[in-house]
Design a protein around this motif. Structure first.
Motif, PDB file in Angstrom:
ATOM      1  N   LYS A  92       8.758  -2.322   6.695  1.00 26.42           N
ATOM      2  CA  LYS A  92       7.974  -3.044   7.691  1.00 26.42           C
ATOM      3  C   LYS A  92       6.645  -2.344   7.954  1.00 26.42           C
ATOM      4  O   LYS A  92       6.554  -1.132   7.974  1.00 26.42           O
ATOM      5  N   ARG A  93       5.616  -3.167   8.198  1.00 24.93           N
ATOM      6  CA  ARG A  93       4.308  -2.641   8.528  1.00 24.93           C
ATOM      7  C   ARG A  93       3.760  -3.245   9.816  1.00 24.93           C
ATOM      8  O   ARG A  93       2.645  -2.913  10.219  1.00 24.93           O
ATOM      9  N   CYS A 119       5.903   3.953  11.932  1.00 18.06           N
ATOM     10  CA  CYS A 119       6.779   3.389  10.910  1.00 18.06           C
ATOM     11  C   CYS A 119       8.137   4.089  10.907  1.00 18.06           C
ATOM     12  O   CYS A 119       9.162   3.475  10.600  1.00 18.06           O
ATOM     13  N   ARG A 122      11.587   2.846  12.587  1.00 18.75           N
ATOM     14  CA  ARG A 122      12.516   1.870  12.054  1.00 18.75           C
ATOM     15  C   ARG A 122      13.766   2.509  11.468  1.00 18.75           C
ATOM     16  O   ARG A 122      14.785   1.835  11.263  1.00 18.75           O
ATOM     17  N   ARG A 143      15.065  -9.897   3.434  1.00 19.98           N
ATOM     18  CA  ARG A 143      14.127  -9.371   2.440  1.00 19.98           C
ATOM     19  C   ARG A 143      14.784  -9.168   1.090  1.00 19.98           C
ATOM     20  O   ARG A 143      14.107  -8.885   0.107  1.00 19.98           O
ATOM     21  N   TYR A 267      10.245 -11.761  17.836  1.00 19.30           N
ATOM     22  CA  TYR A 267      10.432 -11.670  16.390  1.00 19.30           C
ATOM     23  C   TYR A 267      11.901 -11.856  16.031  1.00 19.30           C
ATOM     24  O   TYR A 267      12.245 -12.587  15.101  1.00 19.30           O
TER      25      TYR A 267
END
Length: 359
Positions: A92-93, A119, A122, A143, A267
């Motif tokens: 993820k970004r 980052c 996560r 994903r 989200y």
């Protein structure tokens, strides 16, 4: 008190500027129309912001610095596992980009390594995927990529996660130029980072999720808690750290905290709704989801409530900084619902378009 300026006379030196983003690369991109842009309407005006272009430009810088941050050394295997979680195409970004967008409220400037450190948040999720028995956790959700423990084994995945946490703190301390960011701000970022991953943050959400509410019969309360702690905390920390780096006043930090938490939960609610639709209305496998608790229709209503809540919080910033500065943060809210693009593959995604029209 508004955000205080970040740039000082020291920023012109090569030692400082080598560790920060180029302002020209980060200037918000406003379009008259774009398939990946969001229309941002406020009481005064409206603008078009191209989140996809903004996001793509930042990711190139972020990935470069992450690559440099975790070189392969002896013993190679643990570094390979760490790099897989950080640099794999499914990593993820959104968190570092949101952090940068928060800084943009003040000025076109951001400290790259703090954003990269976000980052590392996560990886608290590694433990839950290793400890649950559900077969679907062997793939990174939505994903299609194997989880770290599937490739490297549970023991190595645990070690990789343990190694990544202190690496994030190390980069915050060693890669933040004190001549640009005062030390008191750096300390506040460290404290926020630790709070978000600790026993009052994401770890608490993981615990309640793994223990099925720890015997608490209030399912609604359990689901709300897990959603906020596992998913809201990451976005909240990202938004808050950006504000802290930019010198936000306490009231502004509190506003960014509410915004980030709402977007983070949004989200996840949308992820659950889309998963349910992909499965033909069968529901989601995650028992701690709004869809499982309330049903699809109520989950969609909840998503709309969260979107409106996040935008109301941002309206206060528009009055001070103007629409252009707030545009990146607004665009995150709409993207959480419509998912109009996929960064990295050059292709538009329409999986969320029907959801957007329904909300």
């Amino acid at each position: 008190m508004a955000f205080s300026p970040l740039i000082s006379s020291h920023c012109s030196s090569s030692s400082s500027t080598s560790r920060i983003f180029s302002p020209t690369k980060l200037r918000p991109i406003l379009r008259s129309s774009s398939s990946s842009s969001s229309s941002l309407s406020t009481a005064s005006n409206s603008v078009q912001f191209d989140l996809k272009t903004y996001w793509t430009a930042l990711i190139a810088e972020i990935n470069k610095k992450l690559e440099e941050a975790i070189p392969v050394k002896y013993p190679e295997r643990i570094y390979e596992a760490m790099r897989y979680s950080v640099l794999d195409e499914a990593a993820k970004r959104a968190p570092p980009v949101m952090c940068i967008a928060s800084i943009h409220l003040s000025i076109i400037l951001s400290i790259l390594m703090e954003s990269c450190s976000i980052c590392c948040l996560r990886f608290t999720r590694l433990r839950s995927s290793m400890m649950t028995s559900h077969a679907w956790t062997t793939l990174r959700r939505a994903r299609g990529r194997p989880s770290n423990h599937t490739i490297y084994g549970v023991d190595m995945a645990i070690l990789a996660g343990d190694a990544l946490f202190p690496l994030g703190f190390q980069h915050i301390v060693t890669n933040t130029p004190p001549e640009v960011i005062p030390e008191n701000r750096i300390l506040r970022v460290i404290a926020e980072f630790a709070r978000a991953v600790g026993s009052t943050g994401m770890a608490a959400g993981q615990f309640v999720d793994l223990r099925n509410g720890n015997g608490n019969g209030d399912r609604e309360r359990v689901v709300e808690f897990v959603q906020e702690k596992k998913f809201g905390e990451m976005a909240e920390c990202s938004a808050v750290c950006g504000g802290l780096l930019a010198g936000a006043a306490d009231e502004e930090v509190a506003r960014l905290r509410r915004y980030g938490r709402a977007v983070g939960v949004l989200y996840q609610v949308v992820d659950d709704v889309m998963e349910s639709r992909r499965d033909g209305g069968e529901g989601v496998k995650n028992k701690k989801s709004f869809v499982r608790l309330y049903g699809l229709e109520r989950a969609m209503e909840r998503a709309e409530e969260l979107r409106e809540e996040a935008k109301r919080v941002l309206d206060g910033f528009v009055k001070v900084y103007g629409e252009t500065k707030v545009a990146p943060l607004y665009s995150f809210v709409d993207y959480a619902v419509d998912r109009s693009f996929v960064v990295g593959d050059g292709e538009e995604s329409n999986q969320g378009s029907s959801l957007k029209s329904s909300l």
